[in-house]
Enzyme design. Structure first.
Site, PDB file in Angstrom:
ATOM      1  N   CYS A   1      38.057  41.925  43.347  1.00 22.31           N
ATOM      2  CA  CYS A   1      36.839  41.751  44.131  1.00 22.31           C
ATOM      3  C   CYS A   1      36.688  42.938  45.090  1.00 22.31           C
ATOM      4  O   CYS A   1      37.572  43.788  45.201  1.00 22.31           O
ATOM      5  CB  CYS A   1      36.883  40.436  44.907  1.00 22.31           C
ATOM      6  SG  CYS A   1      37.993  40.464  46.332  1.00 22.31           S
TER       7      CYS A   1
ATOM      8  N   GLU B   1      46.028  40.716  44.461  1.00 20.12           N
ATOM      9  CA  GLU B   1      46.183  42.159  44.674  1.00 20.12           C
ATOM     10  C   GLU B   1      46.601  42.447  46.107  1.00 20.12           C
ATOM     11  O   GLU B   1      47.479  43.282  46.358  1.00 20.12           O
ATOM     12  CB  GLU B   1      44.856  42.900  44.399  1.00 20.12           C
ATOM     13  CG  GLU B   1      44.221  42.626  43.069  1.00 20.12           C
ATOM     14  CD  GLU B   1      43.264  41.451  43.074  1.00 20.12           C
ATOM     15  OE1 GLU B   1      43.616  40.367  43.606  1.00 20.12           O
ATOM     16  OE2 GLU B   1      42.150  41.604  42.537  1.00 20.12           O
TER      17      GLU B   1
HETATM   18 ZN   LIG Z   1      40.148  39.981  45.817  1.00 14.45          ZN
END
Ligand SMILES: [Zn+2]
Length: 156
Positions: A102, A79
């Site tokens: 995350c 990401e």
């Molecule tokens: Zn991450």
């Protein structure tokens, strides 16, 4: 008569995220991300890997052992790579990711202005990082939804 069994937008963009994941050198986890703007244009793609100049032959991919000999201090998540690879303003964009982000990626997603998150797997659901991620995303008004699992299959 037009084809009716073509990919829909979600499958198309998630398919590109999954294809990108196949570029990762990580032997245990391959994650891909595809950022799409409000005009359904792809504006960023990424997968998990080491930063520029940090070669896969010189940095470790292992998950256990001496902390500096594991991948964790070095790897850039899919990401974040997709956000950093984009040359566009990401306000109002959507991000397709194969794995729920995350907490560190959630921060980058929020700060970049991305408003929607589409994911497939949430295999770390309930972990501290996962809880922190959802807490921040919810507070920032980023909406998320899960897509049914799909396998990428490319044939000619
Ligand atoms: Zn991450």
């Amino acid at each position: 008569m037009k084809r009716t069994d073509c990919l829909d937008w979600d499958q198309y963009f998630m398919g590109i995220a999954l294809l990108s994941a196949q570029r990762s050198k990580d032997p245990s986890t391959q994650v891909g991300a595809c950022i799409v703007n409000q005009n359904q244009r792809i504006v960023g793609i990424g997968y998990n890997g080491f930063p520029y100049g940090c070669h896969d032959d010189d940095f470790p991919w292992q998950r256990q052992g001496e902390p500096l000999e594991t991948k964790y201090p070095y790897v850039v998540h899919a990401e974040l790579n997709a956000i950093l690879n984009s040359s566009e303003n990401l306000r109002g964009a959507s991000v397709y990711v194969s794995l729920f982000p995350c907490n560190e990626c959630a921060k980058a997603i929020i700060q970049s202005g991305i408003r929607e998150l589409i994911y497939m797997s949430d295999k770390y659901e309930g972990s501290l990082e996962n809880q922190a991620s959802k807490r921040m995303l919810a507070a920032a008004g980023v909406v998320w939804r899960q897509m049914a699992p799909m396998k990428l299959r490319i044939e000619e």
